[in-house]
Scaffold this motif. Structure first.
Motif, short mmCIF file in Angstrom:
data_model
loop_
_atom_site.label_atom_id
_atom_site.label_comp_id
_atom_site.label_asym_id
_atom_site.label_seq_id
_atom_site.Cartn_x
_atom_site.Cartn_y
_atom_site.Cartn_z
N LEU A 98 0.87 -1.21 0.12
CA LEU A 98 0.11 -0.06 -0.20
C LEU A 98 0.93 1.12 0.04
N ILE A 99 0.41 2.26 -0.41
CA ILE A 99 0.97 3.49 -0.42
C ILE A 99 0.37 4.56 0.57
N ALA A 100 1.20 5.05 1.36
CA ALA A 100 0.73 6.07 2.33
C ALA A 100 1.31 7.45 1.96
N LEU A 101 0.16 8.66 2.00
CA LEU A 101 0.57 9.73 1.55
C LEU A 101 1.82 10.35 2.57
N PRO A 102 2.89 10.97 2.13
CA PRO A 102 3.84 11.37 3.02
C PRO A 102 3.51 12.43 4.09
N GLN A 103 2.42 13.04 4.02
CA GLN A 103 2.03 14.19 4.93
C GLN A 103 0.92 13.35 5.86
N PRO A 104 1.24 13.58 7.28
CA PRO A 104 0.14 12.81 7.92
C PRO A 104 -1.32 13.66 7.76
N VAL A 105 -2.29 12.83 8.45
CA VAL A 105 -3.41 13.82 8.31
C VAL A 105 -3.92 14.31 9.46
N PHE A 106 -3.66 13.80 10.77
CA PHE A 106 -3.71 14.10 11.98
C PHE A 106 -2.91 13.34 13.07
N GLY A 107 -3.09 13.57 14.08
CA GLY A 107 -2.19 12.91 15.34
C GLY A 107 -3.40 12.47 16.31
N LEU A 108 -3.63 11.16 16.62
CA LEU A 108 -4.57 10.51 17.34
C LEU A 108 -4.05 10.16 18.87
N GLU A 109 -4.63 10.68 19.78
CA GLU A 109 -4.40 10.24 21.26
C GLU A 109 -4.73 8.85 21.56
N ALA A 110 -3.77 8.15 22.13
CA ALA A 110 -3.73 6.94 22.68
C ALA A 110 -4.20 7.03 24.08
N GLN A 135 -9.57 -1.12 22.25
CA GLN A 135 -10.39 -1.07 21.00
C GLN A 135 -10.01 -1.84 19.97
N ALA A 136 -10.92 -2.67 19.71
CA ALA A 136 -10.77 -3.62 18.35
C ALA A 136 -10.50 -2.76 17.24
N GLY A 137 -9.47 -3.12 16.43
CA GLY A 137 -9.36 -2.27 15.07
C GLY A 137 -8.57 -1.26 15.30
N PHE A 138 -7.86 -0.74 16.52
CA PHE A 138 -6.99 0.21 16.41
C PHE A 138 -5.49 -0.55 16.62
N ARG A 139 -4.94 -0.65 15.50
CA ARG A 139 -3.80 -1.47 15.14
C ARG A 139 -2.70 -0.96 16.16
N TRP A 140 -2.45 0.36 16.33
CA TRP A 140 -1.37 0.68 17.16
C TRP A 140 -1.38 0.43 18.54
N VAL A 172 -7.68 -2.22 33.08
CA VAL A 172 -7.32 -0.70 32.19
C VAL A 172 -8.02 -1.12 30.96
N PHE A 173 -8.64 0.15 30.30
CA PHE A 173 -9.11 0.10 29.21
C PHE A 173 -8.31 1.16 28.19
N ALA A 174 -7.88 0.74 27.10
CA ALA A 174 -7.23 1.36 26.04
C ALA A 174 -7.63 1.74 24.98
N THR A 175 -7.87 3.00 24.31
CA THR A 175 -8.73 3.25 23.18
C THR A 175 -8.07 4.50 22.61
N SER A 176 -8.72 5.17 21.50
CA SER A 176 -8.31 6.30 21.17
C SER A 176 -8.97 7.64 21.68
N LEU A 236 -10.19 19.55 11.93
CA LEU A 236 -11.00 18.54 12.69
C LEU A 236 -11.18 18.87 14.16
N GLN A 237 -12.21 19.29 14.66
CA GLN A 237 -12.44 19.81 15.72
C GLN A 237 -13.26 18.72 16.71
N ILE A 238 -12.35 17.75 17.00
CA ILE A 238 -12.74 16.55 17.68
C ILE A 238 -11.84 16.33 18.87
N PRO A 239 -12.59 15.88 19.84
CA PRO A 239 -11.59 15.57 21.09
C PRO A 239 -10.88 14.37 20.73
N GLY A 240 -9.74 14.40 21.32
CA GLY A 240 -8.63 13.43 20.92
C GLY A 240 -7.75 13.43 19.40
#
Length: 248
Positions: A98-110, A135-140, A172-176, A236-240
């Motif tokens: 797969l190809i990732a764009l070089p520029q990140p879209v955003f930073g997501l808090e773990a 959280q299932a699906g959060f690969r990190w 503990v619960f880990a999530t985005s 992206l005015q979204i908490p996290g």
């Protein structure tokens, strides 16, 4: 009167199907993007963002809501053209397919959440030996929790989170950050006994199937423009979610 009826029938038979076909042709040219169906109220915000990104790049995209694991399968097989976003580890792991764009879209808090009854300092290095729901699906998280020595427990639906914590099934619960905000918003009566900590912020990238390699530069330029000009769709005015820094 008969002449008018015949004219109306002709219109219905020829002009409306032609217009429908033209619209279908236009949609057929759009790239099909896998979109995480678990994003809840934030889904439409991200959909607006990626629609605006592709329009700025002179392209068209439609988003298809589905589970993250399903997106992975279809994208690798070429049945999807792109994926809204994946963490940096995932982009690196699948860089040969797969190809990732070089520029990140955003930073997501773990983020980490736990109740008073849990013996946990809030520091990631102290997760060792604890049972950590994630959280299932959060690969990190799937990759890094075992590296911290945690016993992992995938949670497919966050509606079960408080019950699992209450009964001691998980410590503990880990999530985005995005899912944490949604979880707390629906369970405000529990926030008094809930402890929260930021683990780290992970860069997320937009992915494309290699057959669209010719579109990477256009999309990357458009993404950087949206970030630097503070395009309303890019806010992206979204908490996290944290604004992306421009890549070198």
């Amino acid at each position: 009167m008969d002449v008018l009826k015949r004219a109306l029938v002709c219109f219905l038979l020829y002009f409306i199907p032609a217009a429908y076909a033209a619209e279908n042709d236009k949609t057929a040219d759009c790239l099909k993007l896998g979109a995480d169906e678990s994003l809840g109220p934030s889904y439409t915000t991200f959909e607006t963002f990626f629609t605006a990104l592709y329009e700025r790049a002179g392209l068209c995209a439609t988003s298809v809501a589905m589970a993250p694991k399903r997106i992975e399968q279809l994208l690798v097989r070429g049945e999807l053209d792109g994926d809204w976003f994946r963490p940096s580890d995932y982009a690196t792991e699948f860089s040969d397919r797969l190809i990732a764009l070089p520029q990140p879209v955003f930073g997501l808090e773990a983020r980490l959440l736990w109740l008073d009854k849990a013996v946990f300092s809030g520091k990631p290095e102290d997760l060792k030996g604890l049972t950590v729901g994630h959280q299932a699906g959060f690969r990190w998280l799937e990759t890094h929790l075992p590296q911290m020595g945690a016993k992992t427990f995938a949670v497919s639906s966050t509606t079960h989170t408080w019950d699992l914590l209450d009964r001691g099934r998980i410590d503990v619960f880990a999530t985005s950050g995005v899912h944490e905000a949604a979880l707390l918003a629906h369970l405000q009566e529990r926030t008094g006994s809930v402890h929260r900590a930021l683990w780290t912020t992970v860069s997320f990238y937009h992915l494309l199937h290699p057959k669209h390699a010719d579109k990477v530069d256009r999309l990357n330029t458009a993404l950087r423009e949206m970030i630097t000009t503070h395009d309303s769709a890019a806010d992206l005015q979204i908490p996290g979610i944290q604004a992306a820094k421009l890549a070198d």
